[in-house]
Design an enzyme around this catalytic site. Sequence first.
Site, PDB file in Angstrom:
ATOM      1  N   ARG A 270     -12.274  12.699  48.065  1.00 58.68           N
ATOM      2  CA  ARG A 270     -10.974  12.803  48.741  1.00 58.68           C
ATOM      3  C   ARG A 270     -10.624  14.283  48.815  1.00 58.68           C
ATOM      4  O   ARG A 270     -10.529  14.959  47.787  1.00 58.68           O
ATOM      5  CB  ARG A 270      -9.908  12.023  47.991  1.00 58.68           C
TER       6      ARG A 270
ATOM      7  N   ASN B 193      -0.205  12.511  51.456  1.00 62.63           N
ATOM      8  CA  ASN B 193      -0.226  12.363  49.999  1.00 62.63           C
ATOM      9  C   ASN B 193       1.167  12.091  49.448  1.00 62.63           C
ATOM     10  O   ASN B 193       2.141  12.748  49.820  1.00 62.63           O
ATOM     11  CB  ASN B 193      -0.773  13.647  49.365  1.00 62.63           C
ATOM     12  N   GLU B 194       1.284  11.092  48.563  1.00 64.54           N
ATOM     13  CA  GLU B 194       2.519  10.800  47.830  1.00 64.54           C
ATOM     14  C   GLU B 194       3.749  11.060  48.701  1.00 64.54           C
ATOM     15  O   GLU B 194       4.585  11.918  48.386  1.00 64.54           O
ATOM     16  CB  GLU B 194       2.566  11.615  46.538  1.00 64.54           C
TER      17      GLU B 194
ATOM     18  N   HIS C  69      -1.323   5.792  42.875  1.00 69.84           N
ATOM     19  CA  HIS C  69      -1.731   6.843  41.948  1.00 69.84           C
ATOM     20  C   HIS C  69      -1.272   6.442  40.555  1.00 69.84           C
ATOM     21  O   HIS C  69      -0.087   6.144  40.348  1.00 69.84           O
ATOM     22  CB  HIS C  69      -1.132   8.188  42.358  1.00 69.84           C
TER      23      HIS C  69
ATOM     24  N   TYR D 271      -0.648   7.370  36.867  1.00 64.26           N
ATOM     25  CA  TYR D 271      -0.452   8.342  35.795  1.00 64.26           C
ATOM     26  C   TYR D 271       0.417   7.686  34.713  1.00 64.26           C
ATOM     27  O   TYR D 271       0.135   6.571  34.288  1.00 64.26           O
ATOM     28  CB  TYR D 271       0.132   9.637  36.358  1.00 64.26           C
TER      29      TYR D 271
ATOM     30  N   GLU E 227      -5.653   8.196  42.941  1.00 73.16           N
ATOM     31  CA  GLU E 227      -5.632   9.276  41.957  1.00 73.16           C
ATOM     32  C   GLU E 227      -5.362   8.659  40.593  1.00 73.16           C
ATOM     33  O   GLU E 227      -4.619   7.679  40.476  1.00 73.16           O
ATOM     34  CB  GLU E 227      -4.516  10.298  42.232  1.00 73.16           C
TER      35      GLU E 227
ATOM     36  N   TRP F 110      -8.458  12.364  39.783  1.00 73.68           N
ATOM     37  CA  TRP F 110      -7.905  13.710  40.003  1.00 73.68           C
ATOM     38  C   TRP F 110      -8.275  14.565  38.795  1.00 73.68           C
ATOM     39  O   TRP F 110      -7.949  14.207  37.672  1.00 73.68           O
ATOM     40  CB  TRP F 110      -6.391  13.652  40.172  1.00 73.68           C
TER      41      TRP F 110
END
Length: 536
Positions: free
Chosen positions: A78, A155-156, A222, A224, A251, A280
């Site tokens: 990516r 992105n995001e 994503h 996290y 990610e 990531w």
Amino acid sequence: MRKRLALLSVLLAAMAGLAVPAVTAAAPASGFYVQNGRLYESNGAEFVMRGVNHAHTWYRGETSSFANIKALGANTVRVVLSSGHQWTKNDAADVSTVVSLCKQNRLICVLEVHDTTGYGEQAAAVSLDTAANYWLEVKNSIIGQEQYVIVNIGNEPWGNTGYAGWTDATKSAIQKLRAGGLTHTLMVDAPNWGQDWSFTMRDNAASVFAADSLKNTLFSVHMYGVFDTAAEITDYLGRFTAAGLPILVGEFGHNHSDGDPDEDTIFATTQAQRLGYLGWSWSGNGGGVEYLDMATGFNPAALTSWGQRIFNGANGIKQTAREATVFGGDNVDTQAPTTPGTPTASGVTANSVQLSWAASTDNTAVTGYDVVRINGTAEASAVSSSTNAATVTGLSPATAYTFAVYARDAAGNRSARSGTVAVTTAPAGAGACSAGYRVTGQWSGGYQAEVTLTNTGTSAIDGWQLGWTFTGGQTITNLWHGVPVQTGASVVVTNAAYNKVIAAGGSVTIGFTGSWTGSNPAPAAFALNGATCSAA
């Protein structure tokens, strides 16, 4: 949650250095396509992404990274690009160069615009509409590359402010790109800095997918700090797969400033469910999150602990990645798993049955099993499982059923069908359970309530569905600790993955918010797996 803000110092330095139910779709003939919640190459081979993110826009001289990432086993990269609004633009010529580097190194290229990061909360961020304009500006660099390129629109694309706008903005961006001639598989990131803690993407994914005229959209979350428990990871991903909607982890890391993600569960669940992941990131992180580097100083011989984990660890890239067949198919797995054992039945209730069977083997690894219900010569999907056991719910009392099992591997190969087992469910009757209903807060037109389900029997309940009927016109708007389906006044809540088993004497509590008009009476009765519960 704000990885990008933590990277601000290194990005500014880089800028200075740079002088500034299952859904089915027809397959586009030219490239990747989505069908039944899975991603396929143009020849029909299932493709599961196993790769990493590379911050190309800030480190444009690190072109050897593509070869190094490939040498460590990845099948996808990516690539971070800029539309020119927050960082120096990657023009059409540079996009062509990136695509060429991906192809030269036999990597599928996921291209993303980073300038949308945190829109609505980050002042410099731009909208998805602006990102779509960028893709149309550089489209001549990617049209004709549909077998090699997936377009990650932005992105995001929303932070934690105004994220309710994600749904309409995403639909509009998809439609603009289709009208502009792009037939590529499109990838859309979740709001809330990619982590979708508000479940905005999860709850609106079906309508976004339907808005794509080609039905060729992937959803990317994503993971996290929001995803720091196994239950959160399996529940989130499981809801997409159960709905037949395509999802991947676009990610994730092994650690983060907003919490400690459960990376082991991310690896295990994506492998078991045949879902893609992109870690990531390769190298170049700064601003306090240098621990997210997989390689120190872009050196593949200096992998960090995170780099060792994602490339060489259990369910990691080296163990599970398979090269796209468009590059020659040398790594295509065509061997199906062995046939599973004939299932045996236990724990039969009025509405459910527990099945188990002898496990299959495979030349690589068995990733899961599909239980099917047989009716004459016809088959209907019943449930999927990552282990050689499953509980089938939603059955009718005093009814005969026949079940069989298939095994599958990471390449999508499916075994021959197992032998069959015949099961007759128990008659409806009083259940060994009690249910209590309590309104915990109420306001004009809305309220919050909880239902506590207790197992009053002498053995564990393995898999449950709790049903009731509203009598005041109430509608559930959000529910936690279960998966709700409301049809008119009737509600059925199925267990989440993490509270599937209720021990004897144990209980689970589900909570929800809802709307009401006129009155808000409590339901008169509850049923567990079709059997009536006593009032608590």
